[in-house]
Design an enzyme around this catalytic site. Sequence first.
Site, PDB file in Angstrom:
ATOM      1  N   HIS A  76       1.051  -1.245   0.152  1.00  0.00           N
ATOM      2  CA  HIS A  76       0.242  -0.091   0.023  1.00  0.00           C
ATOM      3  C   HIS A  76       0.858   1.165  -0.001  1.00  0.00           C
ATOM      4  O   HIS A  76       1.438   1.556   0.971  1.00  0.00           O
ATOM      5  CB  HIS A  76      -0.915   0.115   1.396  1.00  0.00           C
TER       6      HIS A  76
ATOM      7  N   ASP B 225       2.389  -6.564   2.734  1.00  0.00           N
ATOM      8  CA  ASP B 225       1.574  -5.886   2.951  1.00  0.00           C
ATOM      9  C   ASP B 225       2.034  -4.640   3.705  1.00  0.00           C
ATOM     10  O   ASP B 225       1.434  -3.820   4.591  1.00  0.00           O
ATOM     11  CB  ASP B 225       0.396  -6.440   4.083  1.00  0.00           C
TER      12      ASP B 225
HETATM   13  O1  DOR Z   1      -3.226  -3.252   8.293  1.00  0.00           O
HETATM   14  C1  DOR Z   1      -3.595  -3.235   7.437  1.00  0.00           C
HETATM   15  N1  DOR Z   1      -3.363  -1.812   6.926  1.00  0.00           N
HETATM   16  N2  DOR Z   1      -4.155  -4.240   6.630  1.00  0.00           N
HETATM   17  C2  DOR Z   1      -4.620  -3.960   5.335  1.00  0.00           C
HETATM   18  O2  DOR Z   1      -4.792  -4.683   4.580  1.00  0.00           O
HETATM   19  C3  DOR Z   1      -4.618  -2.540   4.822  1.00  0.00           C
HETATM   20  C4  DOR Z   1      -3.472  -1.327   5.411  1.00  0.00           C
HETATM   21  C5  DOR Z   1      -3.718  -0.052   5.074  1.00  0.00           C
HETATM   22  O3  DOR Z   1      -4.134   0.287   4.107  1.00  0.00           O
HETATM   23  O4  DOR Z   1      -3.278   0.618   6.133  1.00  0.00           O
END
Ligand code: DOR
Length: 434
Positions: free
Chosen positions: A61, A300
């Site tokens: 992300h 992630d």
């Molecule tokens: O912990 C997380 N944060 N898991 C996710 O799948 C999305 C992410 C985020 O975009 O902050």
Amino acid sequence: MALLIQNANVLLPSGEFFLGDVRIEGDRISEIGSKLTSGDAEIIDATGLTLLPGVIDPQVHFREPGLEYKEDLFTASRACARGGVTSFLEMPNTRPLTTTQETLDDKLKRASEKCLVNYGFFIGATPANQSDLLTANPVCGIKIFMGSMHGDLLVDEEAALDAIFSKGERLIAVHAEDQARIRDRRAEYGDSTEPKIHSVIQDNQAALNATELALKLSKKYHRRLHILHMSTAEEAELMQRDKPEWVTAEVTPQHLVLNTSAYETIGTMAQMNPPLRSPHDNEVLWQALRNGAIDFIATDHAPHTLEEKAQSYPKSPSGMPGVETSLAVMLTQAAQGRCTVAQVSNWMSTAVAKAYRIPNKGLIEPGYDADLVLVDLNRSHPVLREEVASKCGWNPFEGWELTGWAQVTIVNGQVVYDRGKFNNEIRGRALRFG
Ligand code: DOR
């Protein structure tokens, strides 16, 4: 342009190592051999170093557009370069959400202007963008948040999920958590500000419910399904019992090496979705990874600022950065005997390229793209906050002594990172998906 990497311990497609040289012509590997002639090639002396295919991180992300105060495509791709990550697949929960061709095109344009490494993007599913999911191009797959996301990206009703699974052939990648169960349990445990309650609210059952539903729909339509960041023993056991050949699963390094005890040491920095679990879950995830029930590794990478993370639970946002430490964390596990270096490379590159049908990447072989990383398996170095390249400025593994840090990272035949120095002028390319 030619590069000659001399005297490296080269990981071959067979999983064996070969002490020798690798020549790169332009953006491709052209030759592997002993004492290759240098000609006019630029020489990299790799004595004592190990050459691996560049890491392909299939779940990150990177916050651009819209949340650039946390991270952007330039800073995140520098963090990739530092971590030996030469390609990434990025998620649609940016602002605006990546749910249309227009928002996808905007991301691709930004990436072409700012990314030091190669890039690909998911299109996000909403209950109402079916036609975009079928036509947006190029995408590595459709991302469905079955839980843990608010607003338009949440698709948690079986009928809406069924409609998406029933049409088209693209890979569907799911964040598998049961939103209704999370909602109920949050109401039940609502007053607690202890970060560790996060793993109780979003429990193993919430993850299993969603994974079971996704698997059911995948079987119904024979639809390519990928389970993102698998976190529980129950899901891993399900994969070991019943995984059709068109289904894949991934695990994060943090779900392998951290567990709920991390809340005591790093507090809300350990908070993520799906949450960290127990040491038993760690063990079963390792077992599933080693026996192939889990196919590969993703970070992630989900950066938030230290200020945001300092808020008390549940105001603190979920997510932790990962791209610059994932390879070293995993190679440290290899050094400790939990797996082999060849397995790490398969999980972090070869198997990812195969699952996402990324041509010409993930192996060191003549004709393959020269996306490579030289690591030092003989030297350890701690994770230091002052060295973090991610804009968020912290890392969950701070203080950990890691073996196998990237020394030199090469993208499309160009050195983008060399022992602490970045070439900020290099730009990666858009990935293609077969
Ligand atoms: O912990 C997380 N944060 N898991 C996710 O799948 C999305 C992410 C985020 O975009 O902050």
